[in-house]
Design a protein around this motif. Structure first.
Motif, PDB file in Angstrom:
ATOM      1  N   LEU A  61      11.213  28.895   7.977  1.00  0.00           N
ATOM      2  CA  LEU A  61      10.993  30.264   8.461  1.00  0.00           C
ATOM      3  C   LEU A  61       9.518  30.484   8.792  1.00  0.00           C
ATOM      4  CD1 LEU A  61      12.938  32.768   8.758  1.00  0.00           C
ATOM      5  CD2 LEU A  61      11.890  33.627   6.664  1.00  0.00           C
ATOM      6  N   ALA A  62       8.953  29.625   9.625  1.00  0.00           N
ATOM      7  CA  ALA A  62       7.546  29.742  10.006  1.00  0.00           C
ATOM      8  C   ALA A  62       7.405  30.834  11.067  1.00  0.00           C
ATOM      9  CB  ALA A  62       7.039  28.415  10.544  1.00  0.00           C
ATOM     10  N   TYR A 192      16.969  36.205  10.235  1.00  0.00           N
ATOM     11  CA  TYR A 192      16.849  35.008  11.071  1.00  0.00           C
ATOM     12  C   TYR A 192      18.023  34.065  10.832  1.00  0.00           C
ATOM     13  CZ  TYR A 192      14.808  30.635  12.859  1.00  0.00           C
ATOM     14  OH  TYR A 192      14.570  29.464  13.533  1.00  0.00           O
ATOM     15  N   ARG A 193      18.603  33.574  11.935  1.00  0.00           N
ATOM     16  CA  ARG A 193      19.713  32.635  11.858  1.00  0.00           C
ATOM     17  C   ARG A 193      19.199  31.222  12.114  1.00  0.00           C
ATOM     18  NH1 ARG A 193      23.209  34.186  16.209  1.00  0.00           N
ATOM     19  NH2 ARG A 193      21.735  35.768  16.915  1.00  0.00           N
ATOM     20  N   LEU A 194      19.304  30.376  11.105  1.00  0.00           N
ATOM     21  CA  LEU A 194      18.717  29.047  11.168  1.00  0.00           C
ATOM     22  C   LEU A 194      19.271  28.211  12.312  1.00  0.00           C
ATOM     23  CD1 LEU A 194      18.718  28.171   7.355  1.00  0.00           C
ATOM     24  CD2 LEU A 194      16.732  28.794   8.734  1.00  0.00           C
ATOM     25  N   ALA A 195      20.575  28.227  12.513  1.00  0.00           N
ATOM     26  CA  ALA A 195      21.186  27.366  13.521  1.00  0.00           C
ATOM     27  C   ALA A 195      20.750  27.728  14.935  1.00  0.00           C
ATOM     28  CB  ALA A 195      22.711  27.417  13.410  1.00  0.00           C
ATOM     29  N   GLU A 196      20.760  29.024  15.244  1.00  0.00           N
ATOM     30  CA  GLU A 196      20.424  29.478  16.596  1.00  0.00           C
ATOM     31  C   GLU A 196      18.937  29.713  16.796  1.00  0.00           C
ATOM     32  OE1 GLU A 196      22.533  30.936  14.569  1.00  0.00           O
ATOM     33  OE2 GLU A 196      24.528  31.020  15.478  1.00  0.00           O
ATOM     34  N   GLY A 197      18.213  29.982  15.718  1.00  0.00           N
ATOM     35  CA  GLY A 197      16.799  30.308  15.840  1.00  0.00           C
ATOM     36  C   GLY A 197      16.558  31.750  16.228  1.00  0.00           C
ATOM     37  N   ALA A 198      17.612  32.572  16.167  1.00  0.00           N
ATOM     38  CA  ALA A 198      17.511  33.960  16.619  1.00  0.00           C
ATOM     39  C   ALA A 198      17.151  34.895  15.479  1.00  0.00           C
ATOM     40  CB  ALA A 198      18.828  34.401  17.249  1.00  0.00           C
ATOM     41  N   ALA A 199      16.306  35.864  15.765  1.00  0.00           N
ATOM     42  CA  ALA A 199      15.869  36.872  14.794  1.00  0.00           C
ATOM     43  C   ALA A 199      16.503  38.209  15.170  1.00  0.00           C
ATOM     44  CB  ALA A 199      14.353  36.984  14.784  1.00  0.00           C
ATOM     45  N   ASP A 200      17.438  38.683  14.344  1.00  0.00           N
ATOM     46  CA  ASP A 200      18.218  39.880  14.648  1.00  0.00           C
ATOM     47  C   ASP A 200      17.692  41.091  13.889  1.00  0.00           C
ATOM     48  OD1 ASP A 200      19.905  38.263  16.139  1.00  0.00           O
ATOM     49  OD2 ASP A 200      21.334  37.989  14.503  1.00  0.00           O
TER      50      ASP A 200
END
Length: 219
Positions: A61-62, A192-200
């Protein structure tokens, strides 16, 4: 750390910049801004970050990477499970009062080990030893709240913990609460979703100039 009195962008503009940076990261098109020698030299005597990111210490989570940021862009604070303590509150208040940062981002993520440990304690009644116990005790209310709302999965509990942490920041600090009330700062929760890299975006406190920008990369 040196204070700067330069004008800052609005909370809405700050989130828009983070949102766009995350979209580039998700697409594999990161531009890696503000990372050259000139940028480094320009920051010797002052800093003027446009956001403070309070996130989990997880190595995946950088913040500067997932939002495609550079030197001087973000004031970053990290603890396991984004757990609040006095040092965190003091750091956040410094960013708002001294640096004039317009946006506080509470950043959680799925598969969080600290939230998983708290869920395990709730499920089994077995408390971990050492200072890990302190982390678990601070996260447990979020786990219980998620369960009361019918959520049993860790990732749902992560979202609940992110929401509650954002709310707790405003409740715990009079300085941050005043900045939010006056419209100088907004506090948002982002998962943050690790697989997609998306921050919701999952929650928010404070008026923003353009609420329409408060959308997640899924939108």
């Amino acid at each position: 750390m040196t204070e700067t009195n330069d004008p800052v962008i609005t909370p809405a503009q700050a989130w828009q910049t983070l949102h766009e940076g995350n979209a580039r990261f998700v697409a594999g098109n990161s531009s890696h801004p503000n990372q050259d020698a000139n940028r480094r030299s320009s920051l010797i005597h002052e800093q003027n970050p446009f956001a403070v990111i309070f996130g989990c210490s997880d190595s995946r989570l950088a913040a500067e990477i997932i939002f495609d940021l550079g030197l001087g862009d973000a004031f970053v604070i990290r603890t396991a499970g984004q757990v609040i303590d006095d040092a965190v509150l003091g750091s956040l208040e410094y960013s708002v009062v001294t640096l004039g940062v317009p946006l506080i981002v509470v950043l959680g993520h799925d598969s969080c080990g600290a939230v998983t440990a708290a869920k395990r304690t709730v499920d089994t009644g077995e408390m971990p030893g050492g200072h890990i116990r302190n982390l678990v005790e601070r996260i447990t209310p979020s786990v219980l709240a998620a369960q009361r709302n019918g959520f049993t999965e860790v990732n749902d509990m992560v979202v609940e913990h992110t929401k509650q942490t954002a709310e707790r920041l405003v409740e715990s600090s009079q300085l941050i609460a005043a900045a939010v009330e006056e419209g100088r700062t907004a506090v948002i929760g982002v998962s943050y979703r690790l697989a997609e890299g998306a921050a919701d975006l999952v929650s928010g406190f404070g008026a923003l100039a353009h609420p329409s920008v408060l959308r997640s990369p899924r939108a």
